[in-house]
Design an enzyme around this catalytic site. Structure first.
Site, PDB file in Angstrom:
ATOM      1  N   TYR A 217      -1.264   7.998  -0.857  1.00  0.00           N
ATOM      2  CA  TYR A 217      -1.420   7.166   0.335  1.00  0.00           C
ATOM      3  C   TYR A 217      -1.470   8.141   1.500  1.00  0.00           C
ATOM      4  CZ  TYR A 217      -0.108   3.248  -2.620  1.00  0.00           C
ATOM      5  OH  TYR A 217      -0.074   2.303  -3.609  1.00  0.00           O
ATOM      6  N   GLY A 310       1.800  -1.214  -5.550  1.00  0.00           N
ATOM      7  CA  GLY A 310       2.690  -1.644  -6.634  1.00  0.00           C
ATOM      8  C   GLY A 310       1.892  -1.785  -7.913  1.00  0.00           C
TER       9      GLY A 310
END
Ligand SMILES: Cc1cc2nc3c(=O)[nH]c(=O)nc-3n(C[C@H](O)[C@H](O)[C@H](O)COP(=O)(O)OP(=O)(O)OC[C@H]3O[C@@H](n4cnc5c(N)ncnc54)[C@H](O)[C@@H]3O)c2cc1C
Length: 523
Positions: A217, A310
């Protein structure tokens, strides 16, 4: 021309294919229609969690899924950083971090992309008797007391067909025209982000670890973005965010601009990436207010959309399809009452809420510090959400009225509503797991001295496989993990979840089991 089928599934993504595969394995006459020409052609959901792999074991495709990923390891590394070679803000996960989970499961985590997993599911479903028609769309449908009448149209020929089905599974994606048509509302923030996905090829040297799934990320001063390798060496996915509220549009991301961003993200100013595909996608967070409307069921993204932080959207889509399949099969076979179908909503919707809320908390930590997460349920431990989740419904005879969402999967209790513990056992001198005994129908696992349960299972109107410790299998950890004393037994549902247990012997095993089944099957 009108075709009759037991179940019509709309959509052949992970949710629809899961329903199709498991319905076919349960012997249900299922027809699936998909408006695209094939299964997924882009990786999207990479990664099959332990529970998904357990379901794939039930279907006999876990080994194929494991080997479908070209990566040397099933490991996952997740890093929050400014660029691939820049400042690391959080190291969320390192390859091998999940080794501690081996006492909880004999499964290995899968890492294959959606574009290779879907064909495996499709092939197994078709081999089991399912019909899947591509380039075919659901145009409209009507429901009545006995079933659903659907109009299908082939997108190339324009040929129209009417299908009469007992039930309709809408696995038609996040925008779900079926959900819209039924007027089912959703809760949650809805669309919370906009991305441009880019699949490209380049030589990134040692920037990413090729042997594992290496997910970044990126919180760069110029952009925020996801960056990940794929099953194909030298092929990557880059996914920058954009903000329509600031006047930004997907079209602003020209190939030239994206190449510049990839150079910044990789710290390789001379890089010449070859772009294969560019497409916008939205990050959403929403849960339908009900997963059932009469004879129609929502599955996968149609039922809930979870942010990708997730990696559970595809996994829960597979879980939805699986749950629905055994319940529909039981009702269609006349073994269960309609009430069993209500348990699909009762069991899967709380899981959806837990996953969506947890993914929103992750999103705040990984990409969007500004995200408002007040009012959400607290984040769940990811391993507990995968393997320690709890179902509370009439298809489970709970032993207490606790409202806990999960238990520690490393210390499973064997209680009704939780997953049947994965315990090492020996069968005919071979090392096996209790998982090998589950997943094909109802199973009664009896502790030593529980021979009386054998005749109770044989006397039942539902087929139940009975395995007695000491006679059919050995396993020093079995009775403790399942919370059984000698003579006790645990009834495991076709999805590997504990429906009920008698911790010790009972006076009338035949009558007891009959009564239990009548209750959990809503007869
Ligand atoms: C970039 C990205 C990364 C992701 N990463 C992950 C991850 O790492 N792990 C994870 O678990 N999940 C991930 N996800 C989420 C995952 O891809 C989705 O949750 C999952 O694919 C949902 O599957 P589905 O079958 O419900 O829906 P879809 O895959 O959207 O399938 C719905 C299908 O229905 C078809 N359809 C719609 N209407 C009709 C109609 N009227 N007639 C016929 N067919 C119709 C569509 O063509 C489509 O193929 C990611 C998603 C994205 C976008």
């Amino acid at each position: 021309m009108t075709k009759d089928v037991e179940v019509l599934v709309v959509g052949a993504g992970l949710g629809g294919l899961s329903a199709t595969l498991f319905l076919a394995l349960h012997g249900v006459d299922v027809l699936t229609v998909e408006r695209h020409a094939s299964t997924a052609i882009h990786p999207r959901a990479s990664g099959q969690n332990y529970r998904t792999m357990e379901l794939f074991r039930f279907a006999g495709i876990d080994a194929d899924v494991l080997t479908a990923s070209g990566r040397a390891s099933q490991g996952l590394r997740i890093t929050v950083a400014s660029s691939l070679g820049g400042q690391v803000f959080h190291q969320l996960m390192e390859d091998g971090d999940d080794a501690f989970m081996s006492p909880a499961t004999s499964m290995r985590h899968g890492m294959a992309g959606q574009e290779v997993v879907e064909p495996i599911m499709l092939a197994r479903a078709e081999k089991s008797g399912a019909r899947v028609e591509f380039r075919t769309e659901l145009v409209s449908f009507e429901t009545d007391e006995d079933g659903v009448t659907a109009l299908l149209r082939h997108r190339d020929t324009g040929e129209e067909t009417t299908v009469r089905a007992r039930y309709l599974v809408a696995a038609d994606g996040g925008r779900s025209p079926v959900r819209e048509r039924l007027g089912i509302e959703t809760t949650g923030p809805g669309i919370i982000g906009h991305n441009v996905g880019v699949v490209f090829e380049a030589d990134l040297g040692d920037r990413l670890k090729p042997a594992v799934t290496d997910l970044y990320y990126l919180q760069n001063p110029e952009f925020t973005a996801g960056f990940c390798n794929t099953d194909i060496p030298g092929r990557f996915v880059f996914s920058p965010d954009y903000y329509p509220e600031k006047g930004e549009k997907a079209e602003d991301f020209t190939p030239e601009r994206l190449i510049g961003m990839i150079r910044t993200a990789t710290d390789l100013p001379e890089l010449e990436p070859v772009l294969h595909w560019i497409g916008p996608w939205e990050i959403g967070a929403q849960v339908a207010t009900t997963f059932r409307a009469g004879r129609v069921f929502l599955a996968g993204d149609a039922a809930k959309i979870t942010p990708p932080t997730g990696g559970q959207g595809g996994n829960t889509a597979v879980g939805d399809g699986h749950d629905l399949a055994w319940k529909l099969a039981a009702v269609l076979r006349g073994e269960a009452g309609d009430g069993l179908l209500d348990t699909y909503d009762a069991e899967r919707r709380p899981i959806a809420t837990m996953i969506v809320d947890t993914s929103l908390h992750n999103m705040k930590q990984r990409l969007r510090p500004d995200l408002d997460v007040s009012g959400l349920t607290p984040p769940a431990d990811p391993y507990a959400a995968m393997l320690g989740f709890r179902y509370a419904s009439t298809a489970v005879l709970a032993e207490d009225d606790s409202d806990e969402r999960t238990e520690n999967p490393l210390e499973p209790t064997g209680r009704p509503g939780f997953r049947a513990p994965d315990v090492a056992i020996g069968v005919d001198g071979t090392d096996r797991s209790t998982v090998d005994l589950l997943g094909h129908g109802w199973v009664l696992l009896a502790a030593s001295g529980g021979e009386a349960w054998r005749s109770a299972a044989a006397d039942s109107y539902v087929e139940i496989a009975c395995h007695v410790e000491g006679t059919d299998f050995t396993g020093p950890g079995f009775a403790v993990r399942y919370g059984l004393e000698p003579g006790g037994a645990t009834l495991v549902r076709p999805d590997g979840m504990v429906a009920w247990r008698a911790k010790g012997p009972v006076e009338d095993p035949v009558g007891t089991l009959r009564d239990v089944l009548a209750r959990v099957l809503s007869r």
